[in-house]
Design a protein around this motif. Structure first.
Motif, PDB file in Angstrom:
ATOM      1  N   VAL A  80       4.828 -25.855  12.309  1.00  0.00           N
ATOM      2  CA  VAL A  80       3.536 -26.546  12.436  1.00  0.00           C
ATOM      3  C   VAL A  80       2.536 -26.073  11.371  1.00  0.00           C
ATOM      4  CG1 VAL A  80       3.828 -27.083  14.889  1.00  0.00           C
ATOM      5  CG2 VAL A  80       2.736 -24.924  14.225  1.00  0.00           C
ATOM      6  N   GLU A  81       3.059 -25.498  10.313  1.00  0.00           N
ATOM      7  CA  GLU A  81       2.206 -24.933   9.264  1.00  0.00           C
ATOM      8  C   GLU A  81       1.273 -25.968   8.639  1.00  0.00           C
ATOM      9  OE1 GLU A  81       2.510 -22.208   5.215  1.00  0.00           O
ATOM     10  OE2 GLU A  81       4.334 -23.050   6.061  1.00  0.00           O
ATOM     11  N   LEU A  86      -4.157 -27.863   7.787  1.00  0.00           N
ATOM     12  CA  LEU A  86      -5.131 -28.949   7.894  1.00  0.00           C
ATOM     13  C   LEU A  86      -6.424 -28.444   8.537  1.00  0.00           C
ATOM     14  CD1 LEU A  86      -5.650 -32.090   7.720  1.00  0.00           C
ATOM     15  CD2 LEU A  86      -4.848 -32.156  10.082  1.00  0.00           C
ATOM     16  N   HIS A  87      -6.290 -27.580   9.518  1.00  0.00           N
ATOM     17  CA  HIS A  87      -7.464 -27.083  10.233  1.00  0.00           C
ATOM     18  C   HIS A  87      -8.133 -25.894   9.554  1.00  0.00           C
ATOM     19  CE1 HIS A  87      -7.330 -29.744  13.654  1.00  0.00           C
ATOM     20  NE2 HIS A  87      -6.008 -29.584  13.678  1.00  0.00           N
ATOM     21  N   ILE A  88      -7.364 -24.937   9.061  1.00  0.00           N
ATOM     22  CA  ILE A  88      -7.998 -23.738   8.504  1.00  0.00           C
ATOM     23  C   ILE A  88      -8.480 -23.934   7.066  1.00  0.00           C
ATOM     24  CG2 ILE A  88      -6.904 -22.122  10.085  1.00  0.00           C
ATOM     25  CD1 ILE A  88      -4.923 -21.380   7.857  1.00  0.00           C
ATOM     26  N   GLN A  89      -7.863 -24.833   6.332  1.00  0.00           N
ATOM     27  CA  GLN A  89      -8.317 -25.194   4.979  1.00  0.00           C
ATOM     28  C   GLN A  89      -8.384 -24.032   3.995  1.00  0.00           C
ATOM     29  OE1 GLN A  89      -9.588 -28.532   3.893  1.00  0.00           O
ATOM     30  NE2 GLN A  89      -8.287 -29.071   5.633  1.00  0.00           N
ATOM     31  N   GLU A  90      -7.535 -23.028   4.197  1.00  0.00           N
ATOM     32  CA  GLU A  90      -7.468 -21.903   3.266  1.00  0.00           C
ATOM     33  C   GLU A  90      -6.127 -21.214   3.455  1.00  0.00           C
ATOM     34  OE1 GLU A  90     -10.758 -19.298   4.216  1.00  0.00           O
ATOM     35  OE2 GLU A  90     -10.074 -19.038   6.273  1.00  0.00           O
ATOM     36  N   ARG A 134     -13.543 -19.979  11.517  1.00  0.00           N
ATOM     37  CA  ARG A 134     -12.103 -19.758  11.640  1.00  0.00           C
ATOM     38  C   ARG A 134     -11.648 -19.838  13.092  1.00  0.00           C
ATOM     39  NH1 ARG A 134     -14.300 -17.499   7.336  1.00  0.00           N
ATOM     40  NH2 ARG A 134     -13.180 -17.839   5.379  1.00  0.00           N
ATOM     41  N   MET A 135     -12.453 -19.322  14.019  1.00  0.00           N
ATOM     42  CA  MET A 135     -12.102 -19.465  15.434  1.00  0.00           C
ATOM     43  C   MET A 135     -12.187 -20.924  15.861  1.00  0.00           C
ATOM     44  SD  MET A 135     -10.851 -16.975  17.071  1.00  0.00           S
ATOM     45  CE  MET A 135     -10.954 -17.660  18.709  1.00  0.00           C
ATOM     46  N   GLU A 144      -3.984 -29.069  19.482  1.00  0.00           N
ATOM     47  CA  GLU A 144      -2.916 -29.997  19.105  1.00  0.00           C
ATOM     48  C   GLU A 144      -1.533 -29.345  19.126  1.00  0.00           C
ATOM     49  OE1 GLU A 144      -3.673 -32.423  15.573  1.00  0.00           O
ATOM     50  OE2 GLU A 144      -5.755 -31.709  15.647  1.00  0.00           O
ATOM     51  N   ALA A 145      -1.447 -28.084  18.739  1.00  0.00           N
ATOM     52  CA  ALA A 145      -0.144 -27.446  18.528  1.00  0.00           C
ATOM     53  C   ALA A 145       0.394 -26.677  19.726  1.00  0.00           C
ATOM     54  CB  ALA A 145      -0.240 -26.486  17.335  1.00  0.00           C
TER      55      ALA A 145
END
Length: 153
Positions: A80-81, A86-90, A134-135, A144-145
């Motif tokens: 699910v990387e 997509l969410h952490i953007q870094e 980040r949280m 989602e995951a």
């Protein structure tokens, strides 16, 4: 230099301040949650934040005592990387089977910053600005995951 008890009080004050700052932030599912002790619902899988006098980090922390299961959990995160990214953007660091000071083996996916000091109140805004987005991103990812990790419950 702080004595052990004084250092503990400063840490507690920071986490209380952070918790109060985050209290109005609802989860990705619109619920009120405890951002400091985030519950993933999967034993041995935690979102962990910490800071000391030199740096701070936020991790997806895998601590299952069976290292093969720990590795399977890490492989599930690899599956699910793209969603995580997509969410952490870094870019976050991925480490499999590290050993802590007590000899426990753990794995993590995380990021850290240097040159911040939890014992310096002037650094608290930097720490909060590091932890908060980040949280929130981890929460959105997890909403989602999480079902991909049901096999580990």
């Amino acid at each position: 230099m702080y004595k052990k008890e004084e250092a503990s009080q400063v840490r507690q004050a920071f986490w209380k301040a952070y918790g109060m700052y985050m209290a109005l932030q609802l989860s990705a599912e619109g619920l009120k949650i405890n951002w400091i002790n985030y519950k993933t619902g999967v034993k041995y899988l935690n979102f962990k934040m910490d800071a000391d006098k030199k740096h701070a980090y936020i991790h997806i922390h895998l601590s299952h005592p069976d290292i093969e299961i720990q590795q399977m959990m890490m492989e599930q995160f690899k599956a699910v990387e793209k969603l995580l990214q997509l969410h952490i953007q870094e870019e976050w660091e991925w480490k499999l089977h590290e050993t802590d000071e007590h000899g426990n083996i753990y794995s993590f996916i995380g990021i850290s910053i240097d040159n911040v000091n939890i014992f310096n109140q002037d650094d608290w805004p930097k720490l909060i600005q590091f932890f908060k987005p980040r949280m929130i991103a981890l929460d959105a990812f997890w909403s989602e995951a999480q079902y991909a990790f049901d096999l580990f419950k």
